[in-house]
Write an enzyme that holds these catalytic residues in place. Sequence first.
Site, short mmCIF file in Angstrom:
data_model
loop_
_atom_site.label_atom_id
_atom_site.label_comp_id
_atom_site.label_asym_id
_atom_site.label_seq_id
_atom_site.Cartn_x
_atom_site.Cartn_y
_atom_site.Cartn_z
N ASP A 166 -26.97 -1.56 -19.12
CA ASP A 166 -27.28 -0.94 -17.83
C ASP A 166 -26.13 -1.23 -16.87
O ASP A 166 -26.32 -1.63 -15.73
CB ASP A 166 -28.61 -1.50 -17.28
CG ASP A 166 -29.21 -0.63 -16.18
OD1 ASP A 166 -28.73 0.52 -15.99
OD2 ASP A 166 -30.14 -1.09 -15.50
N ASP A 183 -28.18 -8.50 -14.05
CA ASP A 183 -29.25 -7.67 -14.61
C ASP A 183 -29.10 -7.50 -16.13
O ASP A 183 -28.86 -6.40 -16.64
CB ASP A 183 -29.25 -6.31 -13.90
CG ASP A 183 -30.64 -5.67 -13.89
OD1 ASP A 183 -31.55 -6.24 -14.49
OD2 ASP A 183 -30.79 -4.61 -13.26
N1 LIG Z 1 -27.63 -14.27 -8.78
C1 LIG Z 1 -27.75 -13.50 -7.71
N2 LIG Z 1 -27.23 -13.87 -6.52
C2 LIG Z 1 -27.36 -13.09 -5.43
N3 LIG Z 1 -28.01 -11.92 -5.42
C3 LIG Z 1 -28.58 -11.49 -6.56
C4 LIG Z 1 -28.47 -12.25 -7.77
N4 LIG Z 1 -29.13 -11.58 -8.75
C5 LIG Z 1 -29.60 -10.47 -8.20
N5 LIG Z 1 -29.28 -10.38 -6.89
C6 LIG Z 1 -29.67 -9.32 -5.94
O1 LIG Z 1 -30.87 -8.71 -6.41
C7 LIG Z 1 -30.65 -7.34 -6.73
C8 LIG Z 1 -31.47 -6.95 -7.96
O2 LIG Z 1 -31.10 -7.74 -9.07
P1 LIG Z 1 -31.20 -7.15 -10.53
O3 LIG Z 1 -30.33 -5.97 -10.67
O4 LIG Z 1 -31.00 -8.27 -11.48
O5 LIG Z 1 -32.74 -6.72 -10.57
P2 LIG Z 1 -33.39 -5.36 -11.12
O6 LIG Z 1 -33.87 -5.67 -12.49
O7 LIG Z 1 -32.45 -4.22 -10.96
O8 LIG Z 1 -34.64 -5.16 -10.23
P3 LIG Z 1 -35.35 -3.74 -9.97
O9 LIG Z 1 -35.24 -2.94 -11.23
O10 LIG Z 1 -36.74 -4.16 -9.63
O11 LIG Z 1 -34.59 -3.13 -8.82
C9 LIG Z 1 -29.15 -7.22 -6.88
O12 LIG Z 1 -28.68 -5.93 -6.59
C10 LIG Z 1 -28.64 -8.22 -5.87
O13 LIG Z 1 -28.68 -7.66 -4.58
MG LIG Z 2 -30.44 -3.98 -11.25
#
Ligand SMILES: Nc1ncnc2c1ncn2[C@@H]1O[C@H](COP(=O)(O)OP(=O)(O)OP(=O)(O)O)[C@@H](O)[C@H]1O
Ligand SMILES: [Mg+2]
Length: 212
Positions: A166, A183
């Site tokens: 992804d 992610d």
């Molecule tokens: N380690 C981290 N430190 C700071 N911010 C983070 C971190 N991990 C994730 N984020 C923030 O959280 C957001 C979502 O994270 P991630 O992409 O892992 O989740 P997701 O699976 O896409 O969630 P969803 O599908 O529910 O939107 C990121 O775009 C970022 O803004």
């Molecule tokens: Mg994401």
Amino acid sequence: MREEFKVYQGVFDDFTIKTLYTLSLKHFETIEGPIKTGKEADVYSLLTEKGRVAAKIFRIETSNFKTMREYIIGDNRFPYIRKGKRKMVFAWAKKEFSNLQRAIDMGIRAPEPIAFKNNVILMEFIGNEKPAIAAKDNPPKNKEKWRKIINNYMETMKKYDFVHGDLNEFNVLNHKEEPILIDWAQAVFKEHPLYEKMWKRDMKNVKRWLSG
Ligand SMILES: Nc1ncnc2c1ncn2[C@@H]1O[C@H](COP(=O)(O)OP(=O)(O)OP(=O)(O)O)[C@@H](O)[C@H]1O
Ligand SMILES: [Mg+2]
């Protein structure tokens, strides 16, 4: 349950609050607040004695069980998953945790995994006072440099028969102009039936994003 966790009773289900409480005993002091709330997961910043860590809290009720199933079935690391939403979400969280470690071990810049329990993973907080913003909303100044770095990361993954699955501007944080890949739950190794399809998708998306 510690008093301060009670304010989260309307936010998280009781089970998640208990999980957070258990993790707090060893890994953090207080919940600072949400970084991003989403469909599958909410990401929070937590305060520790030394600074911040990030918590990714997977939703148990509203998660997309079908998609998770597709990526987990066929992954030899998770052979026992059959049915049950809860267990699937726990396996999903564990899979992201394990994938983060794999990516780091390969030399890819991703948040360092710290701990996981049930539907919660703790990892390195990416940012300074404020969380880093995804490249989608904070594009790199030097696109060519990012194209090279991300192509290198993709070559590394290929070498280890691994795929993110992804990879796009939503899942790469821009931290002081350095790309940090996040992610990782769906990432799989070559044995997985979706491996080739995921590779094609990642290559297409990265090309569209950075070579366009
Ligand atoms: N380690 C981290 N430190 C700071 N911010 C983070 C971190 N991990 C994730 N984020 C923030 O959280 C957001 C979502 O994270 P991630 O992409 O892992 O989740 P997701 O699976 O896409 O969630 P969803 O599908 O529910 O939107 C990121 O775009 C970022 O803004
Ligand atoms: Mg994401």
